[in-house]
Design an enzyme around this catalytic site. Sequence first.
Site, short mmCIF file in Angstrom:
data_model
loop_
_atom_site.label_atom_id
_atom_site.label_comp_id
_atom_site.label_asym_id
_atom_site.label_seq_id
_atom_site.Cartn_x
_atom_site.Cartn_y
_atom_site.Cartn_z
N GLU A 155 0.85 -1.20 0.00
CA GLU A 155 0.00 0.00 0.00
C GLU A 155 0.88 1.24 0.00
OE1 GLU A 155 -0.21 2.18 2.67
OE2 GLU A 155 0.93 1.06 4.17
N PHE A 156 0.35 2.29 -0.64
CA PHE A 156 1.02 3.59 -0.66
C PHE A 156 0.02 4.67 -0.26
CE2 PHE A 156 3.23 0.91 -3.76
CZ PHE A 156 4.54 1.02 -3.32
N TYR A 262 9.68 20.04 3.28
CA TYR A 262 9.34 20.98 4.35
C TYR A 262 10.07 20.59 5.64
CZ TYR A 262 5.62 22.79 1.38
OH TYR A 262 4.93 23.37 0.34
N CYS A 271 4.36 4.53 9.76
CA CYS A 271 5.10 4.00 8.62
C CYS A 271 6.59 4.34 8.62
CB CYS A 271 4.46 4.48 7.31
SG CYS A 271 2.80 3.84 7.03
N LYS A 274 9.07 2.94 11.56
CA LYS A 274 9.28 1.49 11.61
C LYS A 274 9.80 0.94 10.30
CE LYS A 274 4.63 -0.33 10.49
NZ LYS A 274 5.06 -1.18 9.35
#
Length: 454
Positions: A155-156, A262, A271, A274
């Site tokens: 997943e993204f 930024y 995400c 880890k």
Amino acid sequence: MKVTIIGSGYVGLVTGACLAEQGNSVFCLDLDPKKIEILNSGGVPIYEPGLKEMIDRNRAAGRLQFSTDIAASVAHGDIQFIAVGTPPDEDGSADLQYVVAAARNIGRHMTTAKVIVDKSTVPVGTADKVAEAIIKELSMRDLSPELCSVVSNPEFLKEGAAVDDFMRPDRIVIGTSSDPAGLRAKEQMRKLYAPFNRHHERTYYMDVKSAELTKYAANAMLATRISFMNELANLADLVGADIEAVRQGIGSDSRIGYGFLYSGTGYGGSCFPKDVSALSKTAMEYGRDLKILEAVESVNEAQKMILVEKIEKRFGSDLTNMKFAIWGLAFKPNTDDMREAPSRVIIRELVKRGAQVVSYDPVAMEEAKHCFEIDFKDNPEGLKKVAMVQDHMAALDGCDALVIVTEWKAFRSPDFDLLMQKLKRAIIFDGRNLYEPSAMREVGIEYHGIGRHN
């Protein structure tokens, strides 16, 4: 198509709801009865814009169901998504016990051919472990190992924009094996994702291990950009440069771009921390040190202290009898996720120095309360110094300074006249560079940004 989602957490719920939205029949499994009870009673255990409405719509249409029944979940889906948690183990590697347990349950109950999809973020080689666990269970029932094929489909999803990311993906990565079962699985996945490719082809097909590595590589690259800009911002403070001007100067280069440039108080969430750690651990297992990622982690941990250091420089190390307003607790806007949030470090350190804190976040208050109880479990007196209010302007009353930690839109254009009236001193420590230093000077506010001509 009939799809089962194993794990009704962040990734599982978004995946299940979005696939149901495309007309599929989706069965979401979770072994936590409280979570399933919440979902079946019309609630959603996480905050994600647009998710509740999508779940309600598809449940009402009969395309989405939630249950704790493992056997029913395996029987339902021709495609079985494993979307369980992979928390960091003590050594920084990904803990795969829930992934392997899900695989065993599939192997234990399946009687027909299944495509098993690793949707959880997992290290290279996990698909082999999943296949091994399933085949072992199949062999105990004298069933052919060719009944299953394991696919990697990372997943993204960005928290706060996950529904839109799933429905309008910039890419879909699918890793399959080249044997007959793998080719059949590839065709099944092609059919499942066909609605997302109508405008143009977004799917990248590759081998399983390359797909597994792609997810970690993507998150590690984004984390690296964040830490790089934070390093430059700290240098900008020392030399008198403006990091915002630098960001525009380098972002305009098409080879670099503006994304994730930024500076601030460091990254957090479920995400980046880890995944960077797990990728480093994987490399160590193969005898390689990923020195850049080691530096990324080190810079990020130090950056969570940058606002505390600025406060100490302004007021000294003893903050007894001082009070600070904190705007923003979640690790990023549009989520209630407090995992690895910089706010937790900042608040803990301010209290350690004797300060009181008054905090506010638009959606993360309940989750933050639980996290503070954990953070101060060995310091109950310290916990008493952390107050939570239901309005961001109310948090300012009688405080010595405002500390901005999360860049919620509601904080971008406050009533500065009222802000100055409520604060004891018109001082802002801005961890997200929401305001222009020159504009703050004009209204009489002492402004401390990150690398902004302070």
